[in-house]
Scaffold this active site. Structure first.
Site, PDB file in Angstrom:
ATOM      1  N   MET A  10       0.820  -1.221   0.000  1.00 26.70           N
ATOM      2  CA  MET A  10       0.000   0.000   0.000  1.00 26.70           C
ATOM      3  C   MET A  10       0.850   1.267   0.000  1.00 26.70           C
ATOM      4  O   MET A  10       0.318   2.377  -0.018  1.00 26.70           O
ATOM      5  CB  MET A  10      -0.920   0.023   1.228  1.00 26.70           C
ATOM      6  N   GLY A  11       2.173   1.098   0.048  1.00 22.21           N
ATOM      7  CA  GLY A  11       3.054   2.264   0.098  1.00 22.21           C
ATOM      8  C   GLY A  11       3.243   2.907  -1.271  1.00 22.21           C
ATOM      9  O   GLY A  11       2.744   2.406  -2.282  1.00 22.21           O
ATOM     10  N   ARG A  12       3.982   4.017  -1.285  1.00 21.81           N
ATOM     11  CA  ARG A  12       4.238   4.728  -2.557  1.00 21.81           C
ATOM     12  C   ARG A  12       4.908   3.794  -3.560  1.00 21.81           C
ATOM     13  O   ARG A  12       4.500   3.707  -4.716  1.00 21.81           O
ATOM     14  CB  ARG A  12       5.165   5.940  -2.293  1.00 21.81           C
ATOM     15  N   GLY A 101      14.182  -3.584  -1.624  1.00 18.34           N
ATOM     16  CA  GLY A 101      14.407  -2.178  -1.972  1.00 18.34           C
ATOM     17  C   GLY A 101      14.412  -1.272  -0.761  1.00 18.34           C
ATOM     18  O   GLY A 101      14.879  -0.133  -0.831  1.00 18.34           O
ATOM     19  N   THR A 103      15.349   0.688   2.520  1.00 22.13           N
ATOM     20  CA  THR A 103      16.653   1.217   2.934  1.00 22.13           C
ATOM     21  C   THR A 103      16.649   1.478   4.445  1.00 22.13           C
ATOM     22  O   THR A 103      15.606   1.387   5.096  1.00 22.13           O
ATOM     23  CB  THR A 103      16.964   2.537   2.196  1.00 22.13           C
ATOM     24  N   ASN A 127      18.816   1.511  -4.521  1.00 24.94           N
ATOM     25  CA  ASN A 127      18.262   2.280  -5.639  1.00 24.94           C
ATOM     26  C   ASN A 127      18.238   1.382  -6.872  1.00 24.94           C
ATOM     27  O   ASN A 127      19.267   0.867  -7.282  1.00 24.94           O
ATOM     28  CB  ASN A 127      19.117   3.527  -5.905  1.00 24.94           C
ATOM     29  N   MET A 128      17.051   1.193  -7.440  1.00 22.64           N
ATOM     30  CA  MET A 128      16.910   0.218  -8.511  1.00 22.64           C
ATOM     31  C   MET A 128      16.834   0.862  -9.893  1.00 22.64           C
ATOM     32  O   MET A 128      16.533   0.192 -10.864  1.00 22.64           O
ATOM     33  CB  MET A 128      15.678  -0.641  -8.257  1.00 22.64           C
ATOM     34  N   HIS A 159      15.198  14.553  -0.908  1.00 25.12           N
ATOM     35  CA  HIS A 159      14.017  13.694  -1.028  1.00 25.12           C
ATOM     36  C   HIS A 159      12.788  14.388  -0.447  1.00 25.12           C
ATOM     37  O   HIS A 159      12.899  15.378   0.277  1.00 25.12           O
ATOM     38  CB  HIS A 159      14.233  12.370  -0.293  1.00 25.12           C
ATOM     39  N   LYS A 163      10.177  10.975   3.700  1.00 24.33           N
ATOM     40  CA  LYS A 163      11.207   9.928   3.731  1.00 24.33           C
ATOM     41  C   LYS A 163      11.650   9.672   5.173  1.00 24.33           C
ATOM     42  O   LYS A 163      11.935  10.590   5.925  1.00 24.33           O
ATOM     43  CB  LYS A 163      12.407  10.326   2.862  1.00 24.33           C
TER      44      LYS A 163
HETATM   45  P1  NAD Z   1       5.911   4.248   2.153  1.00 20.23           P
HETATM   46  O1  NAD Z   1       5.939   4.711   3.584  1.00 20.23           O
HETATM   47  O2  NAD Z   1       5.043   4.975   1.190  1.00 20.23           O
HETATM   48  O3  NAD Z   1       5.517   2.704   2.075  1.00 20.23           O
HETATM   49  C1  NAD Z   1       5.937   1.735   2.998  1.00 20.23           C
HETATM   50  C2  NAD Z   1       4.788   0.755   3.168  1.00 20.23           C
HETATM   51  O4  NAD Z   1       5.244  -0.332   3.989  1.00 20.23           O
HETATM   52  C3  NAD Z   1       3.581   1.392   3.890  1.00 20.23           C
HETATM   53  O5  NAD Z   1       2.391   1.102   3.178  1.00 20.23           O
HETATM   54  C4  NAD Z   1       3.602   0.719   5.255  1.00 20.23           C
HETATM   55  O6  NAD Z   1       2.298   0.582   5.833  1.00 20.23           O
HETATM   56  C5  NAD Z   1       4.182  -0.640   4.870  1.00 20.23           C
HETATM   57  N1  NAD Z   1       4.632  -1.418   6.026  1.00 20.23           N
HETATM   58  C6  NAD Z   1       5.028  -0.976   7.253  1.00 20.23           C
HETATM   59  N2  NAD Z   1       5.293  -2.030   8.050  1.00 20.23           N
HETATM   60  C7  NAD Z   1       5.076  -3.147   7.311  1.00 20.23           C
HETATM   61  C8  NAD Z   1       5.160  -4.540   7.587  1.00 20.23           C
HETATM   62  N3  NAD Z   1       5.501  -4.970   8.801  1.00 20.23           N
HETATM   63  N4  NAD Z   1       4.865  -5.417   6.591  1.00 20.23           N
HETATM   64  C9  NAD Z   1       4.483  -4.983   5.368  1.00 20.23           C
HETATM   65  N5  NAD Z   1       4.344  -3.659   5.068  1.00 20.23           N
HETATM   66  C10 NAD Z   1       4.655  -2.759   6.019  1.00 20.23           C
HETATM   67  O7  NAD Z   1       7.439   4.284   1.683  1.00 20.23           O
HETATM   68  P2  NAD Z   1       7.978   4.209   0.176  1.00 20.23           P
HETATM   69  O8  NAD Z   1       8.272   5.583  -0.305  1.00 20.23           O
HETATM   70  O9  NAD Z   1       7.117   3.297  -0.619  1.00 20.23           O
HETATM   71  O10 NAD Z   1       9.412   3.535   0.431  1.00 20.23           O
HETATM   72  C11 NAD Z   1       9.511   2.257   1.008  1.00 20.23           C
HETATM   73  C12 NAD Z   1      10.985   1.891   1.191  1.00 20.23           C
HETATM   74  O11 NAD Z   1      11.608   1.774  -0.080  1.00 20.23           O
HETATM   75  C13 NAD Z   1      11.793   2.935   1.958  1.00 20.23           C
HETATM   76  O12 NAD Z   1      12.750   2.271   2.770  1.00 20.23           O
HETATM   77  C14 NAD Z   1      12.483   3.724   0.849  1.00 20.23           C
HETATM   78  O13 NAD Z   1      13.673   4.339   1.274  1.00 20.23           O
HETATM   79  C15 NAD Z   1      12.756   2.617  -0.129  1.00 20.23           C
HETATM   80  N6  NAD Z   1      12.937   3.036  -1.533  1.00 20.23           N
HETATM   81  C16 NAD Z   1      13.790   2.280  -2.261  1.00 20.23           C
HETATM   82  C17 NAD Z   1      13.954   2.546  -3.605  1.00 20.23           C
HETATM   83  C18 NAD Z   1      14.870   1.654  -4.409  1.00 20.23           C
HETATM   84  O14 NAD Z   1      15.012   1.858  -5.624  1.00 20.23           O
HETATM   85  N7  NAD Z   1      15.479   0.642  -3.796  1.00 20.23           N
HETATM   86  C19 NAD Z   1      13.262   3.580  -4.211  1.00 20.23           C
HETATM   87  C20 NAD Z   1      12.374   4.333  -3.452  1.00 20.23           C
HETATM   88  C21 NAD Z   1      12.211   4.032  -2.101  1.00 20.23           C
END
Ligand code: NAD
Length: 269
Positions: A10-12, A101, A103, A127-128, A159, A163
């Site tokens: 459900m996250g971004r 993904g 961090t 970062n992917m 960011h 974040k």
């Molecule tokens: P976000 O806060 O929008 O989404 C995170 C989601 O994880 C939320 O919906 C939250 O409810 C959920 N969550 C929390 N606890 C959980 C659990 N125990 N089990 C399952 N889901 C759970 O954040 P976002 O912007 O989507 O980013 C998520 C992560 O990805 C961050 O750590 C961010 O830094 C990282 N990120 C990585 C990349 C990449 O390319 N690797 C790119 C963007 C963001």
């Protein structure tokens, strides 16, 4: 066909990955994992995508649906939760792969992931996007070429206001690359105080800016006397990360156990 369970769905990032995975004919969405505290909790991925041809349950407990997956794509907003998922995948009788993904892992958490990757294939990448992984390579080349040539190195990232971790996982990786390439070990986060003798040459400074809806920007500055090189990557959309995550899931399905990164997936090594 690779069957994926998306954690943090459900996250971004989770929503973006679900949309791109749905559009990819080689990928089938098998389920989702989400925190029960999530205010917009849905029980099926079809409700997120508004697609009647998807039937993939969403649960707070990965163990209930792990048998549906070949690969777990994890972007949960909690490193503890991700680690729990890696433990579960590594203990599973059937071969499960992970694409991580998320961090902000501590050194201890990273070490445990490293240990568990002896049992299952894991892609771990802060970062992917293709562009940032190319930036990693360019930064390494520039740092090696400019080593001991009188260039100060500063890293700036920006960011969006929501974040959680700071500095970004990408900036941490850039710093690791710079340390390895230059031999400089001292890293400071932000600058304050008085510099009687000017900026020390044996340190790298990192600045993390936060605000608005900035998807992600990273600049590495090599500043010499009379000239300056700046290497910058700007992400305009989360699709670049989500696309990388989906590609990584397809790539890792047939790989032997081990810890991989996006440079492996993209063939940039
Ligand atoms: P976000 O806060 O929008 O989404 C995170 C989601 O994880 C939320 O919906 C939250 O409810 C959920 N969550 C929390 N606890 C959980 C659990 N125990 N089990 C399952 N889901 C759970 O954040 P976002 O912007 O989507 O980013 C998520 C992560 O990805 C961050 O750590 C961010 O830094 C990282 N990120 C990585 C990349 C990449 O390319 N690797 C790119 C963007 C963001």
């Amino acid at each position: 066909m690779v069957k994926v369970v998306i954690s943090g769905i459900m996250g971004r990032m989770g929503r973006t990955i679900a949309r791109l995975a749905y559009e990819d004919p080689e990928v089938q969405i098998a389920g989702g994992v989400e925190s029960p505290d999530c205010v917009h909790f849905h029980e099926n991925v079809k409700d997120i995508l508004n697609k009647e041809d998807v039937d993939a349950p969403i649960t707070a407990d990965l163990s209930k649906i792990i048998e549906r997956a070949d690969v777990i794509i994890d972007f949960a907003g909690s490193t503890e939760a991700v680690l729990g998922h890696v433990r579960l995948a590594a203990a599973d009788q059937n071969r499960k792969c992970m694409v991580i993904g998320t961090t902000g892992f501590s050194d201890e958490e990273l070490e445990e992931i490293r240990q568990l990757s002896k049992d299952i294939p894991i892609v771990l990448a802060p970062n992917m996007s293709i562009g940032v992984n190319l930036l990693f390579k360019l930064v390494e080349d520039a740092a090696k070429a400019l080593k001991d040539k009188g260039f100060d190195i500063e890293v700036v990232e920006m960011h969006h206001r929501y974040k959680k971790d700071s500095p970004s996982g990408t900036a941490v990786k850039i710093v690791d690359i710079l340390k390895e390439a230059t031999g400089i070990q001292k890293v400071i986060y932000g600058r304050e105080g008085i510099y009687e003798n000017g900026r020390p040459s044996d340190e790298i400074a990192v600045f993390a800016l936060r605000g608005g809806d900035v998807v992600g920007e990273h600049t590495v500055i090599f500043a010499g006397l009379g000239e300056r090189i700046e290497l910058t990557h700007r992400a305009g959309s989360r699709d670049i990360f989500a696309k990388g995550a989906v590609e990584a899931a397809k790539w890792i399905k047939d790989k032997p156990p081990g810890l991989y990164d996006m440079m492996d997936v993209l063939g940039l090594k």
